[in-house]
Write an enzyme that holds these catalytic residues in place. Sequence first.
Site, PDB file in Angstrom:
ATOM      1  N   ASN A  11       0.859  -1.179   0.000  1.00 60.54           N
ATOM      2  CA  ASN A  11       0.000   0.000   0.000  1.00 60.54           C
ATOM      3  C   ASN A  11       0.896   1.230   0.000  1.00 60.54           C
ATOM      4  O   ASN A  11       1.455   1.601   1.026  1.00 60.54           O
ATOM      5  CB  ASN A  11      -0.904  -0.037   1.248  1.00 60.54           C
ATOM      6  CG  ASN A  11      -1.778   1.205   1.360  1.00 60.54           C
ATOM      7  OD1 ASN A  11      -1.834   2.025   0.443  1.00 60.54           O
ATOM      8  ND2 ASN A  11      -2.463   1.343   2.481  1.00 60.54           N
ATOM      9  N   TRP A  12       1.008   1.832  -1.163  1.00 64.75           N
ATOM     10  CA  TRP A  12       1.930   2.973  -1.301  1.00 64.75           C
ATOM     11  C   TRP A  12       1.348   4.241  -0.671  1.00 64.75           C
ATOM     12  O   TRP A  12       2.044   5.244  -0.559  1.00 64.75           O
ATOM     13  CB  TRP A  12       2.236   3.226  -2.774  1.00 64.75           C
ATOM     14  CG  TRP A  12       3.011   2.129  -3.456  1.00 64.75           C
ATOM     15  CD1 TRP A  12       3.462   0.956  -2.898  1.00 64.75           C
ATOM     16  CD2 TRP A  12       3.437   2.107  -4.822  1.00 64.75           C
ATOM     17  NE1 TRP A  12       4.129   0.216  -3.838  1.00 64.75           N
ATOM     18  CE2 TRP A  12       4.125   0.903  -5.029  1.00 64.75           C
ATOM     19  CE3 TRP A  12       3.293   2.991  -5.895  1.00 64.75           C
ATOM     20  CZ2 TRP A  12       4.680   0.546  -6.269  1.00 64.75           C
ATOM     21  CZ3 TRP A  12       3.834   2.657  -7.138  1.00 64.75           C
ATOM     22  CH2 TRP A  12       4.526   1.439  -7.309  1.00 64.75           C
ATOM     23  N   LYS A  13       0.085   4.215  -0.297  1.00 60.84           N
ATOM     24  CA  LYS A  13      -0.584   5.403   0.266  1.00 60.84           C
ATOM     25  C   LYS A  13      -0.367   6.601  -0.671  1.00 60.84           C
ATOM     26  O   LYS A  13      -0.336   6.421  -1.891  1.00 60.84           O
ATOM     27  CB  LYS A  13      -0.107   5.641   1.703  1.00 60.84           C
ATOM     28  CG  LYS A  13      -0.263   4.364   2.560  1.00 60.84           C
ATOM     29  CD  LYS A  13      -0.052   4.564   4.022  1.00 60.84           C
ATOM     30  CE  LYS A  13      -0.248   3.235   4.749  1.00 60.84           C
ATOM     31  NZ  LYS A  13      -0.119   3.348   6.204  1.00 60.84           N
ATOM     32  N   HIS A  99      -9.583   1.345   5.153  1.00 65.57           N
ATOM     33  CA  HIS A  99      -8.251   1.479   5.767  1.00 65.57           C
ATOM     34  C   HIS A  99      -8.344   2.431   6.951  1.00 65.57           C
ATOM     35  O   HIS A  99      -9.136   3.385   6.947  1.00 65.57           O
ATOM     36  CB  HIS A  99      -7.246   2.007   4.728  1.00 65.57           C
ATOM     37  CG  HIS A  99      -5.843   1.956   5.238  1.00 65.57           C
ATOM     38  ND1 HIS A  99      -5.318   2.933   6.044  1.00 65.57           N
ATOM     39  CD2 HIS A  99      -4.881   1.017   5.105  1.00 65.57           C
ATOM     40  CE1 HIS A  99      -4.080   2.602   6.373  1.00 65.57           C
ATOM     41  NE2 HIS A  99      -3.790   1.441   5.811  1.00 65.57           N
ATOM     42  N   GLU A 101      -6.634   4.845   7.888  1.00 65.99           N
ATOM     43  CA  GLU A 101      -6.463   6.271   7.603  1.00 65.99           C
ATOM     44  C   GLU A 101      -7.755   6.858   7.028  1.00 65.99           C
ATOM     45  O   GLU A 101      -8.051   8.034   7.226  1.00 65.99           O
ATOM     46  CB  GLU A 101      -5.264   6.474   6.675  1.00 65.99           C
ATOM     47  CG  GLU A 101      -3.956   6.284   7.445  1.00 65.99           C
ATOM     48  CD  GLU A 101      -2.860   5.566   6.705  1.00 65.99           C
ATOM     49  OE1 GLU A 101      -2.885   5.538   5.462  1.00 65.99           O
ATOM     50  OE2 GLU A 101      -1.970   5.010   7.387  1.00 65.99           O
ATOM     51  N   GLU A 171      -5.353  -4.483  10.856  1.00 64.95           N
ATOM     52  CA  GLU A 171      -4.327  -3.453  11.005  1.00 64.95           C
ATOM     53  C   GLU A 171      -4.589  -2.679  12.291  1.00 64.95           C
ATOM     54  O   GLU A 171      -5.390  -1.725  12.294  1.00 64.95           O
ATOM     55  CB  GLU A 171      -4.361  -2.499   9.811  1.00 64.95           C
ATOM     56  CG  GLU A 171      -4.080  -3.189   8.490  1.00 64.95           C
ATOM     57  CD  GLU A 171      -3.447  -2.250   7.475  1.00 64.95           C
ATOM     58  OE1 GLU A 171      -2.509  -2.666   6.819  1.00 64.95           O
ATOM     59  OE2 GLU A 171      -3.887  -1.084   7.375  1.00 64.95           O
ATOM     60  N   GLY A 177       2.549   2.639  10.799  1.00 66.27           N
ATOM     61  CA  GLY A 177       3.495   3.730  10.582  1.00 66.27           C
ATOM     62  C   GLY A 177       4.224   4.159  11.843  1.00 66.27           C
ATOM     63  O   GLY A 177       4.875   5.202  11.867  1.00 66.27           O
ATOM     64  N   SER A 217       3.495  -1.865  10.458  1.00 65.46           N
ATOM     65  CA  SER A 217       4.946  -1.915  10.665  1.00 65.46           C
ATOM     66  C   SER A 217       5.541  -3.289  10.383  1.00 65.46           C
ATOM     67  O   SER A 217       6.442  -3.747  11.092  1.00 65.46           O
ATOM     68  CB  SER A 217       5.312  -1.437  12.083  1.00 65.46           C
ATOM     69  OG  SER A 217       4.911  -0.089  12.258  1.00 65.46           O
ATOM     70  N   GLY A 238       2.855  -1.016   4.370  1.00 64.95           N
ATOM     71  CA  GLY A 238       2.897   0.404   4.039  1.00 64.95           C
ATOM     72  C   GLY A 238       4.320   0.836   3.747  1.00 64.95           C
ATOM     73  O   GLY A 238       4.864   0.612   2.656  1.00 64.95           O
ATOM     74  N   GLY A 239       4.964   1.440   4.749  1.00 57.71           N
ATOM     75  CA  GLY A 239       6.289   2.034   4.552  1.00 57.71           C
ATOM     76  C   GLY A 239       7.287   1.120   3.866  1.00 57.71           C
ATOM     77  O   GLY A 239       8.009   1.543   2.948  1.00 57.71           O
TER      78      GLY A 239
HETATM   79  P1  13P Z   1       3.052   0.566   7.766  1.00 57.11           P
HETATM   80  O1  13P Z   1       3.552  -0.744   7.211  1.00 57.11           O
HETATM   81  O2  13P Z   1       3.766   1.759   7.245  1.00 57.11           O
HETATM   82  O3  13P Z   1       2.930   0.523   9.256  1.00 57.11           O
HETATM   83  O4  13P Z   1       1.550   0.740   7.215  1.00 57.11           O
HETATM   84  C1  13P Z   1       0.659  -0.317   7.344  1.00 57.11           C
HETATM   85  C2  13P Z   1      -0.531  -0.008   6.547  1.00 57.11           C
HETATM   86  O5  13P Z   1      -1.292   0.885   6.864  1.00 57.11           O
HETATM   87  C3  13P Z   1      -0.751  -0.800   5.332  1.00 57.11           C
HETATM   88  O6  13P Z   1      -1.996  -0.538   4.791  1.00 57.11           O
END
Ligand code: 13P
Length: 264
Positions: A11-13, A99, A101, A171, A177, A217, A238-239
């Site tokens: 997930n590149w956000k 998600h 966010e 999640e 994050g 994470s 994510g990251g």
């Molecule tokens: P991180 O891996 O950056 O914690 O993000 C997780 C996430 O929200 C994947 O959708």
Amino acid sequence: MSTRTPFVGGNWKMNTRLESGRSLAREVVAGCDGVADVEVAIFPPVAYILPIAGVLGKTDSRILLGAQDCSSEPDGAFTGEVSAGQLADCGVSVVIIGHSERRHVIGEDDDLINRKVRAGLGEGLTCMLCVGETLSQREAGETDAINEAQLRRGLEGVGPGEVERLIIAYEPVWAIGTGRTATPEDAQDAHAKIRGVLADLFSGDAAAAIRILYGGSVKPSNAAELFAQPDIDGGLIGGASLNAQDFLAIIDAARGIKKGGGGA
Ligand code: 13P
């Protein structure tokens, strides 16, 4: 007894720009050459879905193209929204819905999330419904109740014929994050409870076939121990998905973890 093919999503956000996104996708494609035992998806920003589709389409890669969200509506006067059908037209086959966010930053509620799930499924997409508790909810001992409520409300009206196009991502909000990860045991416990709710909503067989991913994470250093848990079928990253080497190492950790039956 069903078996579950592991799934790893990036997930590149709202990260990357056109060229950096293209080159990240190229590196992932090259690194996934010959990986047939893990389903891999990338979820670029919506603006880059077509160019990234171009990168994926130029290879015989089996990497799935994903979207990070979709509208609950099929078409009409909804400025700025993108419908599930429009995403499907662009080659998207899987969409993330609910998600954290979008729940906690944008303010989406379970009713809207449910309408999005049904819109996505209605257009033939695979829907990845995200659930998870905040830190204060965890500290209040509400993790399982929150996950259950988000599942029951988010999946209302989903028919038995659509269940095979469902993926759940657990999640925990406090782990996203932040560098903090649920312990493998805590994550397994939450996943097993989630599978129990899915069994109650659909059937034991259906629940045993649904992939439940962990997100929050995930890194090359912790992926293997998380993925070794019986009810963790891969991850939503994510990251670490913004770095091809890290993302590929996480995909590697998911190889050979195909699981069957248990949990429900
Ligand atoms: P991180 O891996 O950056 O914690 O993000 C997780 C996430 O929200 C994947 O959708």
